[in-house]
Design a protein around this motif. Sequence first.
Motif, PDB file in Angstrom:
ATOM      1  N   VAL A  52       0.851  -1.185   0.000  1.00  0.00           N
ATOM      2  CA  VAL A  52       0.000   0.000   0.000  1.00  0.00           C
ATOM      3  C   VAL A  52       0.881   1.227   0.000  1.00  0.00           C
ATOM      4  O   VAL A  52       1.858   1.292   0.723  1.00  0.00           O
ATOM      5  CB  VAL A  52      -0.911   0.016   1.248  1.00  0.00           C
ATOM      6  N   SER A 230      -1.527   0.303   7.367  1.00  0.00           N
ATOM      7  CA  SER A 230      -2.532  -0.437   6.601  1.00  0.00           C
ATOM      8  C   SER A 230      -2.463  -1.903   6.985  1.00  0.00           C
ATOM      9  O   SER A 230      -1.510  -2.350   7.623  1.00  0.00           O
ATOM     10  CB  SER A 230      -2.280  -0.288   5.094  1.00  0.00           C
ATOM     11  N   GLU A 262      -6.002   1.714   2.435  1.00  0.00           N
ATOM     12  CA  GLU A 262      -6.383   0.680   1.466  1.00  0.00           C
ATOM     13  C   GLU A 262      -7.406   1.232   0.468  1.00  0.00           C
ATOM     14  O   GLU A 262      -7.370   0.911  -0.719  1.00  0.00           O
ATOM     15  CB  GLU A 262      -6.988  -0.528   2.199  1.00  0.00           C
ATOM     16  N   ILE A 268      -6.834  -4.307  -4.487  1.00  0.00           N
ATOM     17  CA  ILE A 268      -6.796  -4.936  -3.172  1.00  0.00           C
ATOM     18  C   ILE A 268      -6.832  -6.448  -3.325  1.00  0.00           C
ATOM     19  O   ILE A 268      -7.691  -6.991  -4.014  1.00  0.00           O
ATOM     20  CB  ILE A 268      -7.978  -4.478  -2.298  1.00  0.00           C
ATOM     21  N   PHE A 273      -6.229  -9.232   2.630  1.00  0.00           N
ATOM     22  CA  PHE A 273      -6.827  -8.243   3.529  1.00  0.00           C
ATOM     23  C   PHE A 273      -7.478  -8.956   4.709  1.00  0.00           C
ATOM     24  O   PHE A 273      -7.240  -8.615   5.874  1.00  0.00           O
ATOM     25  CB  PHE A 273      -7.868  -7.413   2.776  1.00  0.00           C
TER      26      PHE A 273
END
Length: 380
Positions: A52, A230, A262, A268, A273
């Motif tokens: 990120v 993040s 994010e 993504i 995640f």
Amino acid sequence: MRILSIFIALFLFSSCSSPFLNSIIYKKQEAKTPQKSSKTHQESLIVKDAKVNTNIIKITKEEKKQDIKKEVKQEIKKQIPIKNIKLPYKKIAFVGDSHFASDYISAYFRNALGIYSLGFIPAILPKWHNQYLAKYNNSGFKVEYLINTKDNLSFSGINANCLDNCEINIDLGFMANDVEYLEFKSGIWNFKNYKKNTNKINFKLSSSKIGGFLSNNSSYIDNLGINGASIFNYLRIDDELAFKVAKKLDYDLVVFSFGTNESVSNKINQEMFLNNYKKIINIFKSTNTKIILLIPPEPTLYVNKNYVKGENNELVRTLIKKVAKENGAYVFNIDELMQKEGGKAAWIANKKSLKNTHLSKLGYDYVALKLLEFLKITKD
């Protein structure tokens, strides 16, 4: 007539560049993909290695000055009253990104709950970070944290790296008991005893890294927010150390704020995640820990002199809710609170939000109050 036409054209042009229109321009550009310059927004979250760009939001120096001036004026004119709210939580941590780095929300909690001590005291703070209960006057250190360091980061994600002849001077706004400190030597983090009771941390060292101090008080509220944090870079923190420290501190309430950095990224990796968020929760979670996941206020990018909404805002909200469901956590939706009150533009007009991603102090105090009320309703 010709002169009148020119006057009207000039008036319309000046109106279109007004601060009010600039504050709502992101609504008109929501559906567009922002064109980011390679210099200002060169990094993005890549599915391959899930990076990120934690510095993705860039604001001109002049706008920073304007935001700071606005915030100072607003603090003088408006305040959110402190409500004394009784809650069962005595050991609280705020973990996550820049929404916590200011220490505004955690400070409001301290005043509301009457808890004025820290369980974990960072050894040093990067710029734009704050810790109301600790005043720093350190010298000779290089600051290492998520943005400039990938390995061996301490529990809070911040190291004080001494290269030669350094001094630590921290004045505490409370009495800390059975104080230990974290020292990194020969590739290992070690717990070292400092003092039995103290409200000042002072010592010299010639080298090594100091990763923070632990106090063994009966109650505390810790701010562990880091600008740019993040789900994809927070695990740069030494996980073995983090487990040990979190176990010692034994938080009964942990509030997480992830999703802003994010949301303003291009791509993504959804599976990563979810898995990374679970790992972070498990670092801090013990048997009786209550977990709150914040859905952040509408994140924005500064692009071509306008503020526009992050590309993955909706997806991140959905993922956070999924993490909460899978990990037995509560969700507190700041974005929903904002939208119910007229959205970003209304909060800017009411001095609760800056034009960029962040809220004002007034806004963070307001969120803290609403979060306390939410905790009172949901207390076990």
